[in-house]
Design a protein around this motif. Structure first.
Motif, PDB file in Angstrom:
ATOM      1  N   SER A 128      37.069  49.245  26.216  1.00  0.00           N
ATOM      2  CA  SER A 128      37.676  49.956  27.409  1.00  0.00           C
ATOM      3  C   SER A 128      37.068  49.571  28.528  1.00  0.00           C
ATOM      4  CB  SER A 128      37.301  51.701  27.051  1.00  0.00           C
ATOM      5  OG  SER A 128      37.912  52.146  28.276  1.00  0.00           O
ATOM      6  N   THR A 131      36.836  49.480  33.028  1.00  0.00           N
ATOM      7  CA  THR A 131      37.240  50.177  34.191  1.00  0.00           C
ATOM      8  C   THR A 131      37.660  49.046  35.267  1.00  0.00           C
ATOM      9  OG1 THR A 131      35.649  51.934  33.781  1.00  0.00           O
ATOM     10  CG2 THR A 131      36.334  51.632  36.066  1.00  0.00           C
ATOM     11  N   ASP A 174      32.608  46.753  32.010  1.00  0.00           N
ATOM     12  CA  ASP A 174      32.725  47.365  30.701  1.00  0.00           C
ATOM     13  C   ASP A 174      32.021  48.828  30.568  1.00  0.00           C
ATOM     14  OD1 ASP A 174      29.814  47.212  30.572  1.00  0.00           O
ATOM     15  OD2 ASP A 174      29.745  45.304  29.473  1.00  0.00           O
ATOM     16  N   SER A 175      32.093  49.222  29.289  1.00  0.00           N
ATOM     17  CA  SER A 175      31.651  50.747  29.234  1.00  0.00           C
ATOM     18  C   SER A 175      30.145  50.925  29.398  1.00  0.00           C
ATOM     19  CB  SER A 175      31.929  50.851  27.689  1.00  0.00           C
ATOM     20  OG  SER A 175      31.156  50.183  26.804  1.00  0.00           O
ATOM     21  N   ARG A 194      45.814  52.719  31.405  1.00  0.00           N
ATOM     22  CA  ARG A 194      45.576  54.198  31.444  1.00  0.00           C
ATOM     23  C   ARG A 194      45.013  54.557  32.832  1.00  0.00           C
ATOM     24  NH1 ARG A 194      42.363  55.504  25.891  1.00  0.00           N
ATOM     25  NH2 ARG A 194      44.135  54.580  24.358  1.00  0.00           N
ATOM     26  N   LYS A 219      42.232  56.832  34.704  1.00  0.00           N
ATOM     27  CA  LYS A 219      40.955  56.819  34.460  1.00  0.00           C
ATOM     28  C   LYS A 219      40.342  58.471  34.772  1.00  0.00           C
ATOM     29  CE  LYS A 219      36.214  55.145  34.821  1.00  0.00           C
ATOM     30  NZ  LYS A 219      36.045  55.093  33.605  1.00  0.00           N
ATOM     31  N   ARG A 264      41.881  52.470  33.607  1.00  0.00           N
ATOM     32  CA  ARG A 264      41.131  51.757  32.524  1.00  0.00           C
ATOM     33  C   ARG A 264      42.019  51.100  32.005  1.00  0.00           C
ATOM     34  NH1 ARG A 264      40.185  56.447  28.476  1.00  0.00           N
ATOM     35  NH2 ARG A 264      39.287  54.579  27.215  1.00  0.00           N
ATOM     36  N   VAL A 300      42.440  49.272  28.092  1.00  0.00           N
ATOM     37  CA  VAL A 300      42.025  49.525  26.849  1.00  0.00           C
ATOM     38  C   VAL A 300      42.908  48.364  25.989  1.00  0.00           C
ATOM     39  CG1 VAL A 300      41.833  50.873  24.620  1.00  0.00           C
ATOM     40  CG2 VAL A 300      41.951  51.822  26.949  1.00  0.00           C
TER      41      VAL A 300
END
Length: 205
Positions: free
Chosen positions: A32, A34, A51-52, A165, A167, A181, A183
């Motif tokens: 996932s 950002t 990144d996450s 998606r 966020k 996001r 993914v």
């Protein structure tokens, strides 16, 4: 505005081979990212991707008009993919090249002009079978709504391999459409997925 990223340290080392995968996927699962629709450089537009863990993994810096080429870079500024409009296509078709190459494209992405194709936004087809971003021999279809930050990339088996998606930030602070996001499934190239996002922004942004 809510904080978009916790870190600004590059995730990739300058000694890494340019073009290598710069997104580490944990336990073989989806990653996932950002995506921030903004360049970290003053006076530029573009994208910044984390990144996450909050580490910078991708960036796109656009000086002035994007009429020429758009270059997707890693955190250290190494070119990963180059995106160019196909001549005489009026922006409906873009070509994706490996690294800084602008001669031998690996993919073409064509905007779907008719709305009668099941809600498809665009189609991506391979131009050659070899190359770092050749993650599959078949084509891909992008469906949904980029304006609403709700769309997916499907492979030939109708399986979603990447998704854009909205966020949902912690604490309920609104981030707006410029932060969302991306993914990406474990068997799809995150660089290629980000290239799709850039082209959707060019076509529908």
């Amino acid at each position: 505005m809510a904080k978009v990223h916790p870190n600004t340290t590059p995730a990739a080392s300058a000694e890494e081979t340019p073009g290598a995968s710069v997104v580490r996927k944990e336990d073989g699962g989806a990653v996932s990212l950002t995506v921030w629709r903004k360049s970290l450089l003053f006076g530029c537009s573009g994208f910044t991707v984390f990144d996450s863990k909050g580490d910078l993994v991708f960036r796109v810096d656009v000086y002035g008009s994007a009429a020429g080429a758009l270059v997707l870079m890693d955190s250290c500024g190494n070119p990963l993919l180059t995106l160019r409009r196909k001549k005489l296509s009026l922006g409906a078709t873009w070509l994706i090249f490996d690294g800084e190459d602008t001669v031998d494209p690996v993919y073409s992405v064509k905007r779907q002009v008719s709305l009668r194709h099941g809600g498809a936004l665009a189609h991506m087809k391979p131009r050659r079978l070899q190359g770092r971003v050749g993650v599959g021999g078949g084509g891909y279809e992008i469906k949904g709504s980029y304006a609403r930050r709700s769309c997916r990339v499907y492979d030939e088996g109708r399986r979603a391999v990447a998704e854009v998606r909205r966020k949902e930030p912690a604490g309920g602070a609104a981030l707006g459409g410029d932060v969302f996001r991306l993914v990406v499934e474990s068997d799809f190239d995150a660089c290629l997925a980000m290239a799709v996002v850039i082209l959707l922004d060019q076509m529908f942004g």
